[in-house]
Design a protein around this motif. Sequence first.
Motif, PDB file in Angstrom:
ATOM      1  N   ARG A  89       0.833  -1.190   0.000  1.00 16.16           N
ATOM      2  CA  ARG A  89       0.000   0.000   0.000  1.00 16.16           C
ATOM      3  C   ARG A  89       0.879   1.256   0.000  1.00 16.16           C
ATOM      4  NH1 ARG A  89      -4.349   1.160   4.771  1.00 16.16           N
ATOM      5  NH2 ARG A  89      -2.455   1.825   5.861  1.00 16.16           N
ATOM      6  N   GLY A  90       0.606   2.146  -0.940  1.00 15.85           N
ATOM      7  CA  GLY A  90       1.364   3.378  -1.052  1.00 15.85           C
ATOM      8  C   GLY A  90       2.569   3.309  -1.960  1.00 15.85           C
ATOM      9  N   GLN A  91       2.855   2.112  -2.518  1.00 15.90           N
ATOM     10  CA  GLN A  91       4.058   1.949  -3.330  1.00 15.90           C
ATOM     11  C   GLN A  91       4.046   2.824  -4.581  1.00 15.90           C
ATOM     12  OE1 GLN A  91       4.374  -1.412  -5.758  1.00 15.90           O
ATOM     13  NE2 GLN A  91       6.614  -1.512  -5.778  1.00 15.90           N
ATOM     14  N   GLU A  92       2.875   3.022  -5.166  1.00 16.79           N
ATOM     15  CA  GLU A  92       2.800   3.804  -6.397  1.00 16.79           C
ATOM     16  C   GLU A  92       3.342   5.218  -6.176  1.00 16.79           C
ATOM     17  OE1 GLU A  92      -0.542   5.421  -9.603  1.00 16.79           O
ATOM     18  OE2 GLU A  92      -1.040   3.786  -8.232  1.00 16.79           O
ATOM     19  N   THR A  93       2.978   5.824  -5.060  1.00 19.08           N
ATOM     20  CA  THR A  93       3.494   7.165  -4.762  1.00 19.08           C
ATOM     21  C   THR A  93       5.002   7.135  -4.552  1.00 19.08           C
ATOM     22  OG1 THR A  93       1.417   7.876  -3.764  1.00 19.08           O
ATOM     23  CG2 THR A  93       3.400   9.084  -3.132  1.00 19.08           C
ATOM     24  N   VAL A  94       5.477   6.141  -3.805  1.00 20.83           N
ATOM     25  CA  VAL A  94       6.914   6.025  -3.554  1.00 20.83           C
ATOM     26  C   VAL A  94       7.679   5.930  -4.869  1.00 20.83           C
ATOM     27  CG1 VAL A  94       8.715   4.542  -2.594  1.00 20.83           C
ATOM     28  CG2 VAL A  94       6.656   5.021  -1.262  1.00 20.83           C
ATOM     29  N   ALA A  95       7.219   5.050  -5.770  1.00 22.01           N
ATOM     30  CA  ALA A  95       7.915   4.853  -7.038  1.00 22.01           C
ATOM     31  C   ALA A  95       7.827   6.089  -7.924  1.00 22.01           C
ATOM     32  CB  ALA A  95       7.329   3.641  -7.759  1.00 22.01           C
ATOM     33  N   ARG A  96       6.658   6.720  -7.962  1.00 23.02           N
ATOM     34  CA  ARG A  96       6.480   7.880  -8.845  1.00 23.02           C
ATOM     35  C   ARG A  96       7.376   9.035  -8.421  1.00 23.02           C
ATOM     36  NH1 ARG A  96       1.505   8.429  -8.145  1.00 23.02           N
ATOM     37  NH2 ARG A  96       1.463  10.188  -6.690  1.00 23.02           N
TER      38      ARG A  96
END
Length: 327
Positions: A233-240
């Motif tokens: 959860r939240g990985q998309e923001t971390v990667a972006r």
Amino acid sequence: MQRQTLTSPLLSLPGAVPAEGPDEGVAAHYGDLFREQRALADGKGFVDLSHRGVVAVTGQDRLAWLHLLLTQHVTDLPPGQATEALILSAHGHIEHALYLVDDGTTTWMHVEPGTQGDVIAYLESMKFFYQVEVADVTGEYAVVHLPAGSIAAVPEGWTVREVPYGRDVLVPRAELEGFAREAAGVPVGVLALEALRIEAHRPRLGLETDHRTIPHELGWLETAVHLDKGCYRGQETVARVHNLGRPPRRLVFLHLDGSEVKLPGHGTPVRIAADGPDGRQIGIVTSSARHWELGPIALAVVKRSTPVDAPLLADGTAANQETVVEP
């Protein structure tokens, strides 16, 4: 969730002065703050952290399951190896910071005081079909910190989380007073540990964080986030943010003007000195302390666009900044 304060029996030790705020329940100091800081720096003494929450996860699926929920790679975490991890919101904001070690049968984690209930509620909601059990063991175990270099003997069988700056020992609560009085050395308050934490630029949940903090802003990518692991959860923001942009804010270390009597507290506005005390606010002080060698110091979170060499003001107190997170 309302925090239930745990009051340490070690507050009965000579000279103990109770801490306030997030560290309520243990000693702020034992009468000599700078002596206590020097003791820690020399690898002596212990810090009572028995107010912190302790969570235990058991079951054969525990590491694979935690790997799916946390920012850290823990599938193959070897017994005895310490790590730290975050729980993020769906938007990538930091909700919890966990300090973990696995002993081969149980994953132990300690968390900020009073947050263990929320941590457990989230973990329980994500159990599904996994063979895991989550327990709040704060009432059975207390955290005691021994600094790096300490020669204090820890009884065999106790769980120890060893990191470069010391050891976090999970002490059975029934043996806390005995361990402190007979084995751990001189008592040191949490204010001394906080001063060394600030000096080392280590962020703390609830002080350096707010409801919109992302890991990139505080340098937690280096210690608590694995950038090449699978989805959580939240990985998309971390990667972006890591791949395409920069975080909106960044952590800085401040050397404060030593002529001021009062330290700027948490939330104190930070401004660029050239703009004067009525200038535009560009950040806030998050933690501050009087250091035995460096004098008054602080951590602050400022806008990424703040020039790295700009002298700052913390509510009128002059401050020179050191970069912690690159803009």
